[in-house]
Design a protein around this motif. Sequence first.
Motif, PDB file in Angstrom:
ATOM      1  N   LYS A 195     -42.986-104.072  55.062  1.00 20.07           N
ATOM      2  CA  LYS A 195     -43.785-104.010  53.840  1.00 20.07           C
ATOM      3  C   LYS A 195     -45.237-104.401  54.095  1.00 20.07           C
ATOM      4  CE  LYS A 195     -43.727-105.779  49.064  1.00 20.07           C
ATOM      5  NZ  LYS A 195     -43.071-106.729  48.124  1.00 20.07           N
ATOM      6  N   GLY A 196     -45.466-105.104  55.206  1.00 23.69           N
ATOM      7  CA  GLY A 196     -46.826-105.488  55.561  1.00 23.69           C
ATOM      8  C   GLY A 196     -47.139-106.955  55.371  1.00 23.69           C
ATOM      9  N   GLU A 197     -46.124-107.784  55.079  1.00 26.11           N
ATOM     10  CA  GLU A 197     -46.378-109.202  54.866  1.00 26.11           C
ATOM     11  C   GLU A 197     -46.760-109.887  56.176  1.00 26.11           C
ATOM     12  OE1 GLU A 197     -43.799-111.586  52.511  1.00 26.11           O
ATOM     13  OE2 GLU A 197     -43.151-109.916  51.252  1.00 26.11           O
ATOM     14  N   ASP A 198     -47.646-110.879  56.065  1.00 24.51           N
ATOM     15  CA  ASP A 198     -48.102-111.637  57.225  1.00 24.51           C
ATOM     16  C   ASP A 198     -47.333-112.949  57.314  1.00 24.51           C
ATOM     17  OD1 ASP A 198     -50.004-109.731  57.797  1.00 24.51           O
ATOM     18  OD2 ASP A 198     -51.558-110.717  56.625  1.00 24.51           O
ATOM     19  N   PHE A 199     -46.550-113.113  58.364  1.00 27.40           N
ATOM     20  CA  PHE A 199     -45.901-114.392  58.619  1.00 27.40           C
ATOM     21  C   PHE A 199     -45.348-114.386  60.036  1.00 27.40           C
ATOM     22  CE2 PHE A 199     -42.441-111.716  57.177  1.00 27.40           C
ATOM     23  CZ  PHE A 199     -41.379-112.071  58.003  1.00 27.40           C
ATOM     24  N   GLU A 220     -59.851-107.591  54.589  1.00 29.99           N
ATOM     25  CA  GLU A 220     -58.635-107.937  53.861  1.00 29.99           C
ATOM     26  C   GLU A 220     -58.732-109.342  53.272  1.00 29.99           C
ATOM     27  OE1 GLU A 220     -55.540-105.319  56.641  1.00 29.99           O
ATOM     28  OE2 GLU A 220     -55.484-107.518  56.682  1.00 29.99           O
ATOM     29  N   ASN A 221     -58.019-109.562  52.195  1.00 25.89           N
ATOM     30  CA  ASN A 221     -57.930-110.894  51.610  1.00 25.89           C
ATOM     31  C   ASN A 221     -56.849-111.688  52.335  1.00 25.89           C
ATOM     32  OD1 ASN A 221     -59.854-110.476  49.450  1.00 25.89           O
ATOM     33  ND2 ASN A 221     -58.306-109.179  48.475  1.00 25.89           N
ATOM     34  N   GLU A 222     -57.086-112.972  52.520  1.00 28.09           N
ATOM     35  CA  GLU A 222     -56.120-113.830  53.188  1.00 28.09           C
ATOM     36  C   GLU A 222     -54.888-113.967  52.297  1.00 28.09           C
ATOM     37  OE1 GLU A 222     -56.639-114.556  56.328  1.00 28.09           O
ATOM     38  OE2 GLU A 222     -57.948-116.305  56.500  1.00 28.09           O
ATOM     39  N   TYR A 227     -52.130-115.636  52.543  1.00 24.75           N
ATOM     40  CA  TYR A 227     -51.451-116.920  52.402  1.00 24.75           C
ATOM     41  C   TYR A 227     -52.054-117.791  51.294  1.00 24.75           C
ATOM     42  CZ  TYR A 227     -55.202-119.390  54.945  1.00 24.75           C
ATOM     43  OH  TYR A 227     -56.414-119.942  55.336  1.00 24.75           O
ATOM     44  N   ILE A 228     -53.256-117.450  50.822  1.00 17.80           N
ATOM     45  CA  ILE A 228     -53.858-118.236  49.745  1.00 17.80           C
ATOM     46  C   ILE A 228     -53.648-117.568  48.379  1.00 17.80           C
ATOM     47  CG2 ILE A 228     -55.613-119.219  51.275  1.00 17.80           C
ATOM     48  CD1 ILE A 228     -57.624-117.271  50.110  1.00 17.80           C
ATOM     49  N   LEU A 229     -52.923-116.445  48.353  1.00 12.53           N
ATOM     50  CA  LEU A 229     -52.699-115.710  47.111  1.00 12.53           C
ATOM     51  C   LEU A 229     -51.346-116.077  46.497  1.00 12.53           C
ATOM     52  CD1 LEU A 229     -53.817-112.157  48.322  1.00 12.53           C
ATOM     53  CD2 LEU A 229     -55.240-113.904  47.223  1.00 12.53           C
ATOM     54  N   ASP A 230     -51.251-115.957  45.189  1.00 10.28           N
ATOM     55  CA  ASP A 230     -49.946-116.132  44.557  1.00 10.28           C
ATOM     56  C   ASP A 230     -49.152-114.832  44.713  1.00 10.28           C
ATOM     57  OD1 ASP A 230     -50.726-114.290  42.542  1.00 10.28           O
ATOM     58  OD2 ASP A 230     -51.508-115.900  41.276  1.00 10.28           O
ATOM     59  N   ASP A 231     -47.904-114.834  44.267  1.00  9.42           N
ATOM     60  CA  ASP A 231     -47.019-113.685  44.503  1.00  9.42           C
ATOM     61  C   ASP A 231     -47.570-112.391  43.917  1.00  9.42           C
ATOM     62  OD1 ASP A 231     -45.311-115.349  45.814  1.00  9.42           O
ATOM     63  OD2 ASP A 231     -43.918-115.594  44.142  1.00  9.42           O
ATOM     64  N   ASN A 232     -48.098-112.462  42.718  1.00  4.90           N
ATOM     65  CA  ASN A 232     -48.636-111.275  42.065  1.00  4.90           C
ATOM     66  C   ASN A 232     -49.855-110.744  42.815  1.00  4.90           C
ATOM     67  OD1 ASN A 232     -48.824-109.316  39.902  1.00  4.90           O
ATOM     68  ND2 ASN A 232     -50.606-110.482  39.173  1.00  4.90           N
ATOM     69  N   GLU A 233     -50.754-111.664  43.177  1.00  3.24           N
ATOM     70  CA  GLU A 233     -51.961-111.256  43.916  1.00  3.24           C
ATOM     71  C   GLU A 233     -51.593-110.715  45.296  1.00  3.24           C
ATOM     72  OE1 GLU A 233     -55.282-114.398  42.178  1.00  3.24           O
ATOM     73  OE2 GLU A 233     -53.875-115.034  43.752  1.00  3.24           O
ATOM     74  N   ARG A 234     -50.563-111.304  45.917  1.00  2.72           N
ATOM     75  CA  ARG A 234     -50.140-110.860  47.242  1.00  2.72           C
ATOM     76  C   ARG A 234     -49.583-109.436  47.177  1.00  2.72           C
ATOM     77  NH1 ARG A 234     -46.835-114.603  48.154  1.00  2.72           N
ATOM     78  NH2 ARG A 234     -48.385-116.053  49.001  1.00  2.72           N
ATOM     79  N   ASP A 235     -48.810-109.148  46.171  1.00  7.77           N
ATOM     80  CA  ASP A 235     -48.274-107.788  46.010  1.00  7.77           C
ATOM     81  C   ASP A 235     -49.403-106.770  45.840  1.00  7.77           C
ATOM     82  OD1 ASP A 235     -45.686-108.642  46.245  1.00  7.77           O
ATOM     83  OD2 ASP A 235     -45.326-108.785  44.084  1.00  7.77           O
ATOM     84  N   GLU A 279     -52.450-107.130  46.983  1.00  4.85           N
ATOM     85  CA  GLU A 279     -53.152-107.032  48.260  1.00  4.85           C
ATOM     86  C   GLU A 279     -52.391-106.147  49.238  1.00  4.85           C
ATOM     87  OE1 GLU A 279     -55.710-107.552  51.531  1.00  4.85           O
ATOM     88  OE2 GLU A 279     -55.992-107.718  49.369  1.00  4.85           O
ATOM     89  N   LEU A 280     -51.082-106.288  49.300  1.00  6.08           N
ATOM     90  CA  LEU A 280     -50.282-105.457  50.191  1.00  6.08           C
ATOM     91  C   LEU A 280     -50.358-103.991  49.790  1.00  6.08           C
ATOM     92  CD1 LEU A 280     -47.091-107.682  50.697  1.00  6.08           C
ATOM     93  CD2 LEU A 280     -49.015-107.370  52.257  1.00  6.08           C
ATOM     94  N   LYS A 281     -50.373-103.728  48.495  1.00 10.47           N
ATOM     95  CA  LYS A 281     -50.508-102.358  48.002  1.00 10.47           C
ATOM     96  C   LYS A 281     -51.870-101.792  48.382  1.00 10.47           C
ATOM     97  CE  LYS A 281     -50.275 -99.531  43.811  1.00 10.47           C
ATOM     98  NZ  LYS A 281     -50.090 -99.530  42.340  1.00 10.47           N
ATOM     99  N   ARG A 282     -52.924-102.623  48.251  1.00 12.81           N
ATOM    100  CA  ARG A 282     -54.275-102.178  48.601  1.00 12.81           C
ATOM    101  C   ARG A 282     -54.373-101.868  50.099  1.00 12.81           C
ATOM    102  NH1 ARG A 282     -58.992-103.608  50.621  1.00 12.81           N
ATOM    103  NH2 ARG A 282     -58.092-105.526  51.463  1.00 12.81           N
TER     104      ARG A 282
END
Length: 666
Positions: free
Chosen positions: A91-95, A139-141, A143-151, A153-156
């Motif tokens: 999905k593109g998540e960073d971890f 890209e936006n970092e 790990y500092i985003l909440d779940d909604n913002e992270r989704d 960002e991944l879509k973007r």
Amino acid sequence: MENIRIDDFKDYSFLSDIEHSPDGCHACFAVHKMDMDENKYLSNLWVYSSKDGRVFQLTSLDSERSFIWMDDETILFPDIRNEKDKEKVEKGEDFTQYYQIGINGGEALKSFRIPRKASSIKMIDENTYLFASPYNAFENESYILDDNERDKELKRRKEEKDYEVLEEIPFWSNGRGFISKKRSRLYLYCRDTKSIAPITDENISVLDFNLNEKKDKIVFIANGFEGIMPRTNDIYLYDIKSKDMKKLTESGKLEYEFAGFISESKLILLGSDLKRYGVIENKKFYIVDLNECKIKCITPELDKSIWNSVGSDCRYGSSASMKVIDGHLYFITTEVDSSYLNSIDENGVIKRIIGKKGSVDAYSINNSESLFIGMRDLGLQELYKLEGENEVRITGFNAWVHDKRSIAPLEKISVETAPGVVIHGWVIKPVDFVEGKKYPAILDIHGGPKTVYGEVFFHEMQYWANHGYAVFICNPRGSDGRGNDFADLRCKYGTIDYEDIMKFTDAVLEKYSFIDSERIGVTGGSYGGFMTNWIIGHTDRFKAAASQRSISNWISKFCTTDIGYFFVDDQQGATPWNNEEKLWWHSPLRYADKVKTPTLFIHSDEDYRCWLAEGIQMFTALKYHGVAARLCMFRGENHELSRSGKPKHRLRRLKEMTDWFDKYLK
């Protein structure tokens, strides 16, 4: 004995990254194998016990290749071990998920997860870790985003994959892809709070970093730039407790390759000012007194190559070539045709630790034991123990090759190619050699040009010797291991190196009369590809050629490859604007209308060192002039195709070349 088969490398084992436990009782290392069905490499961690000499496999999921010791009996390693995590990666998540495993048995357990892609991790204490991570200014970092913002960002990011914005040079890097506005940053991770704190800013790219023995200070090498990456870099010191950062060096002076604490108050550095010999110049050692902030060169007369440049196509995985241990820096040198392990103290006193001919690929030293991964006596990699001056082989992962396959010996030949200039090379006879019979031969030219051939196992050459060919190789001027003057090819590409190779060829044909001079082929990759292109435009003596990941046009290379803008100017002494004719004169493409040799071109579409356009230009020129030519392009591969490409691709590459030579030489 059976002949070596073209696909035997699928059964070879490749070793890397040996490291002792803190108490010195065990050592861990990685073992890699090929999986032809899945077209990938399988990697697992193995352990050697110093007490009883036992060697055993620690992990078995085929995806563990890097590690650190957490304590005397526990190893930490990154891995993706469940389907849920695999889905997140897709999905593109960073971890980066870390596991820990005890060397005395038991399953690996989840240890902690860093919400970034982490590499080169170092443990400061049980709660704090230092690591490097790629940073993208576009890209936006996450790990500092909440779940909604992270989704969002991944879509973007997914939408942005259709575009690539370039604002810097180099804009791409071989093996890494596009790198404009991308950096490698340092971070601290706290397990208790699961928090990340960046150490370096978004414009600094960290190249190497190390901790002092107390683990309260970090020294790192970094490039800070916007627009154009400079060749020089700087040394920084960071205090973990006070968060104070200090730049220790004057910008624009040296290009550093290593920085470490040789004591609590002194750093040892490896660097070069690039002034006399340019980017290929052998580096020297420096000491920094942190109390006085003074830098002093401790090896002003040193003229040795501080790395292992002995070529082979039978390695996989990375290993540190420099380590500070008990007040000494250990390092590998390439000298003539072999690599050796050495140590240096803060006064510049150098001592040879491992001095047998061959290749030292990785090592670990403690007070009571010296271990190394090496290639000895035409054998593939194994783990060795140093006992006095004797080397004791510990493992036998690749013993079957010597036991079951016919390995052709290398016969050394030295040739004087110019007054006072002697080059060294080797001839490999066909394994089923019959006196009085004539055999075809292949001249194989190494890359670099600052690398060397040595007396180590090379699969493609051994296969050809088992397939009815003689093979001959040499280290012409421009090669490594014999000092700066010998390696200096600036403004001379295609001149003295070409003369050396041709005179070496003449000497081989004179001495080895069983070689049929009417059935000789030539091949090489990278610089060897350049030289292959050059040779076919200057002589018709070779009846077939295979040019791999080559250079054909220094003008186009200047603006298209990851090292072009500095390497071309440095090595050719010209740019497309101040001396176009100089670059064109040294370009094999200029002489393509004179080529008559049937030529195969091997190239990869993600080779950003010698870009695909270099092979395409030469291929097109030959076809245009009516010369038999074929281009085989490998998708998803880069400059490392022959060394670490996907297993099926490596097999296809070797088959393409062998079939081409069989067609024209047999």
